[in-house]
Design a protein around this motif. Structure first.
Motif, PDB file in Angstrom:
ATOM      1  N   ARG A 101      39.840  40.911  54.040  1.00 13.69           N
ATOM      2  CA  ARG A 101      40.468  41.347  52.796  1.00 13.69           C
ATOM      3  C   ARG A 101      41.359  42.557  53.092  1.00 13.69           C
ATOM      4  O   ARG A 101      41.011  43.410  53.927  1.00 13.69           O
ATOM      5  CB  ARG A 101      39.428  41.740  51.743  1.00 13.69           C
TER       6      ARG A 101
ATOM      7  N   GLU B 167      46.916  35.817  47.139  1.00 16.13           N
ATOM      8  CA  GLU B 167      45.898  35.921  46.101  1.00 16.13           C
ATOM      9  C   GLU B 167      46.267  35.064  44.895  1.00 16.13           C
ATOM     10  O   GLU B 167      47.424  34.676  44.714  1.00 16.13           O
ATOM     11  CB  GLU B 167      45.781  37.397  45.682  1.00 16.13           C
TER      12      GLU B 167
ATOM     13  N   GLY C 219      40.705  39.268  48.046  1.00 16.20           N
ATOM     14  CA  GLY C 219      39.330  39.030  47.652  1.00 16.20           C
ATOM     15  C   GLY C 219      39.083  37.692  46.993  1.00 16.20           C
ATOM     16  O   GLY C 219      38.055  37.045  47.239  1.00 16.20           O
ATOM     17  N   GLY C 220      40.020  37.259  46.156  1.00 10.84           N
ATOM     18  CA  GLY C 220      39.851  35.980  45.486  1.00 10.84           C
ATOM     19  C   GLY C 220      39.855  34.819  46.456  1.00 10.84           C
ATOM     20  O   GLY C 220      39.097  33.848  46.293  1.00 10.84           O
TER      21      GLY C 220
ATOM     22  N   ALA D  44      36.528  34.843  48.373  1.00 11.08           N
ATOM     23  CA  ALA D  44      35.463  34.333  47.515  1.00 11.08           C
ATOM     24  C   ALA D  44      35.565  32.823  47.336  1.00 11.08           C
ATOM     25  O   ALA D  44      34.561  32.101  47.423  1.00 11.08           O
ATOM     26  CB  ALA D  44      35.513  35.027  46.157  1.00 11.08           C
TER      27      ALA D  44
ATOM     28  N   TYR E 121      33.620  33.834  40.954  1.00 14.11           N
ATOM     29  CA  TYR E 121      33.813  35.238  40.590  1.00 14.11           C
ATOM     30  C   TYR E 121      32.639  36.105  41.028  1.00 14.11           C
ATOM     31  O   TYR E 121      32.820  37.273  41.358  1.00 14.11           O
ATOM     32  CB  TYR E 121      34.058  35.418  39.095  1.00 14.11           C
TER      33      TYR E 121
ATOM     34  N   PHE F 230      33.651  37.099  44.275  1.00 14.71           N
ATOM     35  CA  PHE F 230      34.910  37.842  44.249  1.00 14.71           C
ATOM     36  C   PHE F 230      34.665  39.335  44.014  1.00 14.71           C
ATOM     37  O   PHE F 230      35.167  40.198  44.757  1.00 14.71           O
ATOM     38  CB  PHE F 230      35.778  37.244  43.144  1.00 14.71           C
TER      39      PHE F 230
END
Length: 237
Positions: free
Chosen positions: A8, A84, A173-174, A177, A192, A195
């Protein structure tokens, strides 16, 4: 077996005119990332990044550390598939309809641009609405489209990654995840939950053969405090 490291980006510039830039802390995190791998004498066979500035700047911080130590490191391959989710577009397009259903979010919606907690609360609500209920909004990437994009990016790296090789993808991050959930066979409603805890400059490790892939570790970030001796080095956004 081979490995793919999902990294990330470092802390971005929340609250500034341009979010898509590393903050001073973000650059520091990127340099510590490079120091961490350099100390481990880690050899990268390939480096990938999305087109976002914060992703490329994090990758460049690592590259600069390696080159300053006269250690070979691959050139960075840029691929928009690692970008992202467009959180800004999601909020802009979906929040009005969401507020009609959930008026209790109104105060947080008004404060979200100046308050990180309000921002996170609204982002969570909008994201869950987008990924679980999947409302049709023309011009906005859907969850099935985003999922296909991430899977294609991962398959490209797997195809290029030879046995025993190591590739790193500098992303967000998304994406970390989503791919972690996909690899573990989790439902979209669980994304989420993965995330939100992803730390800036954290490392998620995937190991794979030609046809199979599994999650080896998720959200590794202990190196940040170990190298810096500073608890304030940890950030989430």
């Amino acid at each position: 077996m081979a490995e793919i490291l999902l990294v990330r980006h470092g802390q971005a510039s929340f609250g500034s005119d341009n979010y898509d830039q590393l903050s001073e802390l973000g650059y520091r995190q990127g340099r510590l990332l490079g120091q961490h791998f350099l100390q481990k004498e880690h050899h990268f066979n390939a480096l990938y990044s999305g087109t976002l500035a914060r992703q490329q700047q994090t990758a460049q911080a690592l590259i600069d550390v390696y080159r300053a130590a006269a250690v070979d490191v691959p050139e960075l391959t840029i691929d928009a598939a690692w970008n992202e989710f467009d959180n800004h577009a999601q909020v802009e397009r979906l929040l009005p309809g969401l507020l009609e259903k959930h008026a209790e979010l109104k105060d947080d919606a008004e404060a979200m641009l100046r308050d990180k907690k309000s921002f996170q609360k609204v982002l969570r609500a909008v994201f869950q609405y987008w990924i679980v209920e999947q409302p049709e909004t023309e011009g906005l990437e859907s969850w099935p489209e985003a999922k296909a994009r991430f899977e294609a990016a991962l398959k490209t790296v797997m195809k290029n990654n030879g046995s025993g090789q190591s590739a790193a993808a500098f992303t967000s991050g998304g994406v970390v995840a989503a791919l972690s959930a996909i690899v573990m066979g989790m439902g979209a409603d669980k994304v989420y939950g993965l995330f939100e805890p992803v730390i800036n400059a954290s490392i998620t490790r995937l190991i794979h053969s030609q046809n199979n892939i599994s999650l080896s570790s998720f959200n590794e970030h202990q190196y940040l405090t170990a190298l810096s001796g500073d608890d304030d080095i940890i950030s989430y956004r």
